[in-house]
Scaffold this motif. Structure first.
Motif, PDB file in Angstrom:
ATOM      1  N   VAL A 286       0.865  -1.182   0.000  1.00  0.00           N
ATOM      2  CA  VAL A 286       0.000   0.000   0.000  1.00  0.00           C
ATOM      3  C   VAL A 286       0.901   1.231   0.000  1.00  0.00           C
ATOM      4  CG1 VAL A 286      -1.704   1.320   1.312  1.00  0.00           C
ATOM      5  CG2 VAL A 286      -1.827  -1.154   1.292  1.00  0.00           C
ATOM      6  N   ASP A 287       0.608   2.199  -0.857  1.00  0.00           N
ATOM      7  CA  ASP A 287       1.323   3.466  -0.839  1.00  0.00           C
ATOM      8  C   ASP A 287       0.658   4.394   0.163  1.00  0.00           C
ATOM      9  OD1 ASP A 287       3.138   2.696  -2.802  1.00  0.00           O
ATOM     10  OD2 ASP A 287       1.787   3.326  -4.420  1.00  0.00           O
ATOM     11  N   ILE A 288       1.443   4.940   1.073  1.00  0.00           N
ATOM     12  CA  ILE A 288       0.914   5.837   2.098  1.00  0.00           C
ATOM     13  C   ILE A 288       0.947   7.261   1.548  1.00  0.00           C
ATOM     14  CG2 ILE A 288       1.175   6.660   4.456  1.00  0.00           C
ATOM     15  CD1 ILE A 288       0.460   3.696   4.249  1.00  0.00           C
ATOM     16  N   SER A 289      -0.223   7.820   1.299  1.00  0.00           N
ATOM     17  CA  SER A 289      -0.325   9.177   0.751  1.00  0.00           C
ATOM     18  C   SER A 289      -0.582  10.167   1.883  1.00  0.00           C
ATOM     19  CB  SER A 289      -1.454   9.247  -0.280  1.00  0.00           C
ATOM     20  OG  SER A 289      -2.699   9.038   0.365  1.00  0.00           O
ATOM     21  N   ASP A 290      -0.572  11.441   1.524  1.00  0.00           N
ATOM     22  CA  ASP A 290      -0.838  12.487   2.518  1.00  0.00           C
ATOM     23  C   ASP A 290      -2.265  12.400   3.037  1.00  0.00           C
ATOM     24  OD1 ASP A 290       1.732  13.472   2.319  1.00  0.00           O
ATOM     25  OD2 ASP A 290       1.209  14.933   0.756  1.00  0.00           O
ATOM     26  N   GLY A 291      -3.205  11.995   2.190  1.00  0.00           N
ATOM     27  CA  GLY A 291      -4.601  11.843   2.615  1.00  0.00           C
ATOM     28  C   GLY A 291      -4.755  10.762   3.669  1.00  0.00           C
ATOM     29  N   ILE A 292      -4.025   9.668   3.503  1.00  0.00           N
ATOM     30  CA  ILE A 292      -4.076   8.590   4.494  1.00  0.00           C
ATOM     31  C   ILE A 292      -3.457   9.057   5.802  1.00  0.00           C
ATOM     32  CG2 ILE A 292      -3.241   6.270   5.044  1.00  0.00           C
ATOM     33  CD1 ILE A 292      -3.337   5.692   2.008  1.00  0.00           C
ATOM     34  N   LYS A 293      -2.332   9.771   5.726  1.00  0.00           N
ATOM     35  CA  LYS A 293      -1.678  10.291   6.936  1.00  0.00           C
ATOM     36  C   LYS A 293      -2.599  11.252   7.679  1.00  0.00           C
ATOM     37  CE  LYS A 293       3.028   9.910   5.228  1.00  0.00           C
ATOM     38  NZ  LYS A 293       4.233  10.630   4.806  1.00  0.00           N
ATOM     39  N   GLN A 294      -3.279  12.103   6.933  1.00  0.00           N
ATOM     40  CA  GLN A 294      -4.190  13.066   7.544  1.00  0.00           C
ATOM     41  C   GLN A 294      -5.361  12.345   8.212  1.00  0.00           C
ATOM     42  OE1 GLN A 294      -5.711  15.915   4.757  1.00  0.00           O
ATOM     43  NE2 GLN A 294      -6.895  17.027   6.305  1.00  0.00           N
ATOM     44  N   TYR A 295      -5.905  11.321   7.556  1.00  0.00           N
ATOM     45  CA  TYR A 295      -7.027  10.562   8.120  1.00  0.00           C
ATOM     46  C   TYR A 295      -6.591   9.841   9.398  1.00  0.00           C
ATOM     47  CZ  TYR A 295     -10.970   7.350   8.466  1.00  0.00           C
ATOM     48  OH  TYR A 295     -12.055   6.642   8.921  1.00  0.00           O
ATOM     49  N   VAL A 296      -5.398   9.257   9.393  1.00  0.00           N
ATOM     50  CA  VAL A 296      -4.882   8.555  10.575  1.00  0.00           C
ATOM     51  C   VAL A 296      -4.678   9.543  11.725  1.00  0.00           C
ATOM     52  CG1 VAL A 296      -2.864   7.353  11.478  1.00  0.00           C
ATOM     53  CG2 VAL A 296      -3.879   6.619   9.329  1.00  0.00           C
ATOM     54  N   ASP A 297      -4.095  10.716  11.438  1.00  0.00           N
ATOM     55  CA  ASP A 297      -3.918  11.729  12.484  1.00  0.00           C
ATOM     56  C   ASP A 297      -5.252  12.170  13.067  1.00  0.00           C
ATOM     57  OD1 ASP A 297      -1.177  11.699  12.266  1.00  0.00           O
ATOM     58  OD2 ASP A 297      -1.099  13.392  10.850  1.00  0.00           O
ATOM     59  N   GLU A 298      -6.250  12.319  12.210  1.00  0.00           N
ATOM     60  CA  GLU A 298      -7.586  12.719  12.666  1.00  0.00           C
ATOM     61  C   GLU A 298      -8.209  11.649  13.561  1.00  0.00           C
ATOM     62  OE1 GLU A 298     -11.831  12.885  10.462  1.00  0.00           O
ATOM     63  OE2 GLU A 298     -10.246  14.082   9.521  1.00  0.00           O
ATOM     64  N   LYS A 299      -8.097  10.384  13.157  1.00  0.00           N
ATOM     65  CA  LYS A 299      -8.701   9.284  13.926  1.00  0.00           C
ATOM     66  C   LYS A 299      -8.037   9.101  15.285  1.00  0.00           C
ATOM     67  CE  LYS A 299     -12.147   7.547  11.884  1.00  0.00           C
ATOM     68  NZ  LYS A 299     -13.432   7.634  12.522  1.00  0.00           N
ATOM     69  N   PHE A 300      -6.730   9.299  15.356  1.00  0.00           N
ATOM     70  CA  PHE A 300      -6.015   9.021  16.593  1.00  0.00           C
ATOM     71  C   PHE A 300      -5.798  10.261  17.451  1.00  0.00           C
ATOM     72  CE2 PHE A 300      -5.069   5.430  13.865  1.00  0.00           C
ATOM     73  CZ  PHE A 300      -5.388   4.391  14.722  1.00  0.00           C
ATOM     74  N   SER A 301      -6.304  11.410  17.034  1.00  0.00           N
ATOM     75  CA  SER A 301      -6.194  12.605  17.879  1.00  0.00           C
ATOM     76  C   SER A 301      -7.065  12.468  19.126  1.00  0.00           C
ATOM     77  CB  SER A 301      -6.590  13.853  17.088  1.00  0.00           C
ATOM     78  OG  SER A 301      -7.954  13.788  16.719  1.00  0.00           O
ATOM     79  N   LYS A 302      -8.220  11.821  18.995  1.00  0.00           N
ATOM     80  CA  LYS A 302      -9.093  11.587  20.146  1.00  0.00           C
ATOM     81  C   LYS A 302      -8.407  10.660  21.148  1.00  0.00           C
ATOM     82  CE  LYS A 302     -13.434   9.315  21.303  1.00  0.00           C
ATOM     83  NZ  LYS A 302     -14.544   8.518  20.788  1.00  0.00           N
TER      84      LYS A 302
END
Length: 118
Positions: free
Chosen positions: A10-26
């Motif tokens: 899987v290629d990790i794009s900026d969109g995936i990084k942003q989604y992961v940061d959003e999910k794990f901020s809580k």
């Protein structure tokens, strides 16, 4: 909190990084002593599998999530990790409370034994 994100097929794009940061901020706000997360996103046989590993208060905790689409797989893994961390936090808080002790003095037992209750 430091998030180490890697992909397997899987290629990790900026969109995936942003989604992961959003999910794990809580999770990072609920568990401030959590230092880092290792997240592996893999594509196996057409399904996306997300594996999360971390150390929290001296114990290793991991969670996995799988789905045909990547984003729901990440969300499932995040939900399982949140539940596992909450469970561990409950264990730690439970150990802080002392067990109740018997406050009845031994002499009261002897007095009741000598009483004529008939």
């Amino acid at each position: 909190m430091k998030i180490k994100l890697s992909g397997h097929h899987v290629d990790i794009s900026d969109g995936i990084k942003q989604y992961v940061d959003e999910k794990f901020s809580k999770i990072s706000s609920h568990f401030p002593t959590l230092i880092s997360l290792d997240i592996i996103i893999a594509k196996e046989h057409g399904d996306y599998e997300v594996e999360i590993r971390t150390n929290y208060e001296g114990s290793k905790i991991s969670a996995t999530g799988a789905d045909h689409v990547m984003y729901p797989a990440i969300a499932k893994a995040a939900k399982k990790l949140d539940a596992a961390l909450s469970h561990r936090k409950g264990h730690l808080k439970g150990k802080l409370h002392e067990k109740p002790t018997v406050t009845t003095p031994e002499i009261a037992h002897e007095i009741i034994q000598e009483m004529n209750l008939t």
